[in-house]
Design an enzyme around this catalytic site. Structure first.
Site, mmCIF file in Angstrom:
data_model
loop_
_atom_site.group_PDB
_atom_site.id
_atom_site.type_symbol
_atom_site.label_atom_id
_atom_site.label_comp_id
_atom_site.label_asym_id
_atom_site.label_seq_id
_atom_site.Cartn_x
_atom_site.Cartn_y
_atom_site.Cartn_z
ATOM 1 N N LYS A 224 20.697 -45.696 32.683
ATOM 2 C CA LYS A 224 21.241 -45.942 34.022
ATOM 3 C C LYS A 224 22.468 -45.039 34.266
ATOM 4 C CE LYS A 224 17.910 -48.840 34.380
ATOM 5 N NZ LYS A 224 17.884 -50.289 34.256
HETATM 6 C C1 LIG Z 1 16.941 -51.467 34.000
HETATM 7 C C2 LIG Z 1 16.539 -52.442 35.015
HETATM 8 C C3 LIG Z 1 16.685 -53.819 34.863
HETATM 9 C C4 LIG Z 1 17.064 -54.455 33.565
HETATM 10 O O1 LIG Z 1 18.274 -53.984 33.083
HETATM 11 P P1 LIG Z 1 18.729 -54.428 31.611
HETATM 12 O O2 LIG Z 1 20.207 -54.124 31.645
HETATM 13 O O3 LIG Z 1 17.988 -53.535 30.667
HETATM 14 O O4 LIG Z 1 18.435 -55.851 31.430
HETATM 15 C C5 LIG Z 1 16.397 -54.655 35.935
HETATM 16 N N1 LIG Z 1 15.958 -54.165 37.089
HETATM 17 C C6 LIG Z 1 15.780 -52.837 37.278
HETATM 18 C C7 LIG Z 1 15.298 -52.356 38.610
HETATM 19 C C8 LIG Z 1 16.047 -51.941 36.248
HETATM 20 O O5 LIG Z 1 15.836 -50.638 36.420
#
Ligand SMILES: *Cc1c(COP(=O)(O)O)cnc(C)c1O
Length: 386
Positions: free
Chosen positions: A190
């Protein structure tokens, strides 16, 4: 040649120093770095409260619980997302349904939402919570979604896992103008990372208190929240069923340090995205559709390929060491969701998007030389697939 992933973290010496400082301090978890991280993200986004947790998945779960989601209630989200955006509703025992997307942006379609709400109103099955997902980092049409929420009375949790640093016009995603709660992910792919981690932002002190409690076993140490008088300075009280969803100070320190470079990361990602736009302009593919005044954080650069060519292009690029990816397999087509009654054809635009989508490498540390190689390999692969 080295493998180019679709996304990766950018860790510098300051990040390492920030983590080491915490490791040498008195607090590895439940210490001061967490509150500083929460304050810094909330201030940056223009929200009153931030609740940091160990993942966005956890943040989505406690956000749903804080909004009262439970058995007999309904959560709607986009099928073009990671499974976590829907699973959070099932964790609470609620019913989960989806709203089809707009093919061009990959975001939840406001027209489809309006139509589905009209039908649901007639049947008496309106949703309690809507989870719009800011696909690839571009915010959904939140003013329109807010209007529908006011008309039909549902609450909004923005899944902004892709979108820290994105804006709706003048305001930052997370400011709480349109949503009850906004959730960010700090997974390494991210925009900024804490290793694993997430945060829920809200302007409601009440929702923040509830989410803080749920993050730590449903336990409170605050006398005002207790159901019977405190028995002494050691005393804590569990007043509901919560979890251990806590983030560590080690992670919070990394997140604070990363936040210093958030703007630079987003600027670099959008520069690379604009460069992809130029380099791909003559190719027969769909490039990401932008909807000003929304400004994307550019988590992903997703192109649409002609029918039947995505699989061969994907395989050829992977064979050349380009870590292309596909976002997303529609959630309703996962075996677990099919067993709950969903079928192919239920959300045709999300399925059409899935069939065409290819995520090209995009991350702040991607060099222009690497990006050129991605484009060269894509050209060759498309030529071979045509
Ligand atoms: C990455 C992601 C999540 C989950 O994030 P985590 O921190 O790995 O639990 C949820 N929703 C979307 C759209 C994502 O891209």
């Amino acid at each position: 040649m080295s493998f180019i992933p679709y996304g990766r973290q950018d860790i510098n010496a300051a990040d390492v120093a920030a983590v080491v400082e915490v490791l040498e301090s008195d607090w590895l978890t439940q210490g001061p770095a967490i509150e500083r991280f929460e304050r810094a993200i909330a201030d940056y986004c223009g929200a009153a409260h931030g609740v940091a947790v160990n993942s966005a998945t956890s943040a989505l779960h406690i956000a749903c619980l804080a909004l009262g989601l439970g058995p007999g209630k309904r959560l709607w989200t986009s099928p073009n997302t990671f499974v976590a955006s829907a699973n959070c509703g099932l964790y609470c025992g609620a019913e989960v349904d989806f709203v089809d997307i707009e093919f061009a942006t990959g975001n939840l379609s406001v027209a489809a939402l309006a139509e589905k709400l009209q039908q649901a109103e007639r049947r008496g099955s309106l949703p309690d919570v809507l989870v719009p997902v800011h696909f690839a980092g571009q915010p959904c049409d939140m003013p329109a979604i807010r209007n529908l929420a006011d008309r039909y009375g549902f609450r909004i949790i923005e899944d902004a896992s892709h979108a820290i640093g994105a804006r709706y016009g003048d305001e930052r995603v997370g400011c709480g103008r349109y949503a009850d709660i906004t959730v960010f992910s700090f997974h390494p792919v991210k925009i900024i990372t804490t290793g694993e981690g997430g945060m829920a932002l809200t302007n409601s002190a009440d929702l923040a208190t509830k989410m803080r409690r749920l993050r730590s076993h449903g336990i409170t140490r605050e006398a005002v929240e207790m159901e019977c008088p405190s028995e002494g300075a050691w005393y804590y009280q569990q007043i509901e069923l919560g979890f251990n969803y806590r983030i560590t100070d080690i992670q919070a320190a990394l997140g604070l340090s990363q936040l210093q470079r958030l703007e630079a990361f987003v600027a670099r990602r959008s520069q690379l995205a604009a460069r992809y736009d130029r380099l791909l302009a003559d190719l027969p593919l769909g490039r990401p559709a932008m909807q000003p005044p929304m400004a994307s954080a550019w988590h992903l650069y997703v192109v649409h390929l002609a029918e039947g060519s995505r699989r061969p292009v994907f395989d050829a690029m992977r064979a050349q060491g380009i870590g292309v990816n596909v976002h997303y397999i529609p959630v309703h087509l996962q075996p677990y969701y099919r067993k709950r009654g969903f079928r192919p054809g239920d959300f045709p635009e999300a399925e059409r998007h899935y069939a065409a989508a290819l995520s090209l490498p995009l991350f702040a540390a991607l060099s222009e030389v690497e990006q050129d190689r991605v484009v060269t390999v894509l050209r060759e692969a498309m030529g071979a697939a045509a």
